[in-house]
Design a protein around this motif. Structure first.
Motif, mmCIF file in Angstrom:
data_model
loop_
_atom_site.group_PDB
_atom_site.id
_atom_site.type_symbol
_atom_site.label_atom_id
_atom_site.label_comp_id
_atom_site.label_asym_id
_atom_site.label_seq_id
_atom_site.Cartn_x
_atom_site.Cartn_y
_atom_site.Cartn_z
ATOM 1 N N VAL A 1 3.542 -4.552 3.425
ATOM 2 C CA VAL A 1 4.249 -3.997 4.720
ATOM 3 C C VAL A 1 3.892 -4.357 6.053
ATOM 4 C CG1 VAL A 1 3.871 -1.497 6.105
ATOM 5 C CG2 VAL A 1 3.294 -1.391 3.931
ATOM 6 N N LYS A 2 5.543 -4.699 6.630
ATOM 7 C CA LYS A 2 5.203 -5.222 8.196
ATOM 8 C C LYS A 2 5.989 -3.301 9.025
ATOM 9 C CE LYS A 2 8.366 -8.733 10.011
ATOM 10 N NZ LYS A 2 9.759 -9.165 9.535
ATOM 11 N N PHE B 1 1.040 -6.672 10.032
ATOM 12 C CA PHE B 1 0.983 -6.899 8.858
ATOM 13 C C PHE B 1 0.107 -6.392 7.744
ATOM 14 C CE2 PHE B 1 3.101 -10.429 10.589
ATOM 15 C CZ PHE B 1 4.503 -10.482 9.802
ATOM 16 N N TYR B 2 0.713 -5.460 6.751
ATOM 17 C CA TYR B 2 -1.116 -4.644 5.636
ATOM 18 C C TYR B 2 -0.618 -4.732 4.438
ATOM 19 C CZ TYR B 2 -2.538 -2.390 9.900
ATOM 20 O OH TYR B 2 -2.954 -1.549 11.207
ATOM 21 N N THR B 3 -1.539 -4.173 3.811
ATOM 22 C CA THR B 3 -1.127 -4.115 1.964
ATOM 23 C C THR B 3 -1.088 -2.655 1.853
ATOM 24 O OG1 THR B 3 -2.151 -6.274 1.574
ATOM 25 C CG2 THR B 3 -1.457 -4.941 -0.081
ATOM 26 N N VAL B 4 -0.067 -1.937 1.717
ATOM 27 C CA VAL B 4 -0.536 -0.349 0.941
ATOM 28 C C VAL B 4 0.129 -0.237 -0.340
ATOM 29 C CG1 VAL B 4 0.413 1.458 2.449
ATOM 30 C CG2 VAL B 4 0.036 -0.118 3.402
ATOM 31 N N ALA C 1 4.897 1.777 -5.472
ATOM 32 C CA ALA C 1 4.510 1.929 -4.144
ATOM 33 C C ALA C 1 6.227 2.970 -3.381
ATOM 34 C CB ALA C 1 3.897 0.283 -3.451
ATOM 35 N N ASN C 2 5.731 3.492 -1.795
ATOM 36 C CA ASN C 2 7.098 4.169 -1.523
ATOM 37 C C ASN C 2 6.690 3.928 0.171
ATOM 38 O OD1 ASN C 2 8.083 5.765 -0.175
ATOM 39 N ND2 ASN C 2 8.105 7.063 -2.492
ATOM 40 N N ILE C 3 7.776 3.613 0.619
ATOM 41 C CA ILE C 3 7.644 3.842 2.007
ATOM 42 C C ILE C 3 7.296 4.803 2.824
ATOM 43 C CG2 ILE C 3 9.595 4.460 2.450
ATOM 44 C CD1 ILE C 3 9.021 1.181 4.394
ATOM 45 N N ASP C 4 7.022 5.823 2.053
ATOM 46 C CA ASP C 4 6.561 7.597 2.636
ATOM 47 C C ASP C 4 4.895 7.389 2.012
ATOM 48 O OD1 ASP C 4 8.987 8.848 2.625
ATOM 49 O OD2 ASP C 4 8.842 9.524 1.185
ATOM 50 N N SER D 1 9.499 -0.358 13.516
ATOM 51 C CA SER D 1 10.608 -0.754 12.467
ATOM 52 C C SER D 1 9.551 -1.310 11.041
ATOM 53 C CB SER D 1 11.095 -1.970 12.673
ATOM 54 O OG SER D 1 12.213 -1.439 13.493
ATOM 55 N N ILE D 2 9.873 -0.261 9.916
ATOM 56 C CA ILE D 2 8.550 -0.460 9.222
ATOM 57 C C ILE D 2 9.280 -0.946 7.659
ATOM 58 C CG2 ILE D 2 7.001 0.382 6.794
ATOM 59 C CD1 ILE D 2 7.188 2.196 9.624
ATOM 60 N N MET D 3 8.911 -2.363 7.149
ATOM 61 C CA MET D 3 9.355 -2.617 6.411
ATOM 62 C C MET D 3 8.720 -3.111 5.094
ATOM 63 S SD MET D 3 11.522 -6.532 5.261
ATOM 64 C CE MET D 3 10.686 -7.353 5.887
ATOM 65 N N MET D 4 8.183 -2.389 3.932
ATOM 66 C CA MET D 4 7.689 -3.082 2.377
ATOM 67 C C MET D 4 8.792 -3.567 1.714
ATOM 68 S SD MET D 4 6.085 0.331 0.040
ATOM 69 C CE MET D 4 4.982 0.649 1.320
ATOM 70 N N THR D 5 7.362 -4.262 1.655
ATOM 71 C CA THR D 5 8.082 -5.513 0.134
ATOM 72 C C THR D 5 7.343 -6.076 -1.068
ATOM 73 O OG1 THR D 5 7.157 -7.317 1.469
ATOM 74 C CG2 THR D 5 9.084 -6.684 1.962
#
Length: 109
Positions: A90-91, A82-85, A22-25, A104-108
């Motif tokens: 993803v928050k 909160f999502y799953t991408v 996955a990528n923040i894009d 603000s976007i954060m992917m973990t």
């Protein structure tokens, strides 16, 4: 022949693992999003900025593009979806300023 088959199998496996990364894009951004900070080299991936839209419009953008959030939190005017991408958590945080909205976007992992 055995080495050739192993090399081909390894190459196919490596391409699958690369494609699944996955990528923040993968997280859409509103057209007028102005990046203030981006950390995209390792997890957690973070991008932060602002848009010249109101809070309701920005939250509607994410509901329209990503669907209904799995979870929504609110704390003193700060909202978080909160999502799953692409298989990653993803928050997305929102906070209304005077004439703009902070996003603000954060992917973990």
């Amino acid at each position: 022949m055995k080495k050739l088959c192993c090399s081909i199998a390894l190459g196919v496996l490596m391409s699958f693992s690369f494609a699944a990364q996955a990528n923040i894009d993968d997280v859409p951004l509103p057209n007028d999003f102005q990046v203030r900070m981006a950390l995209e080299d390792d997890y957690p991936m973070i991008i932060s900025g602002f848009v010249k839209q109101d809070l309701d419009s920005v939250m509607a953008f994410y509901r329209n593009t990503l669907g209904e959030p799995e979870t929504i939190t609110e704390d003193i005017g700060r909202y978080t979806y909160f999502y799953t991408v692409s298989g990653k958590r993803v928050k997305i945080g929102f906070y209304q300023q005077e004439s703009w909205c902070e996003v603000s976007i954060m992917m973990t992992k």
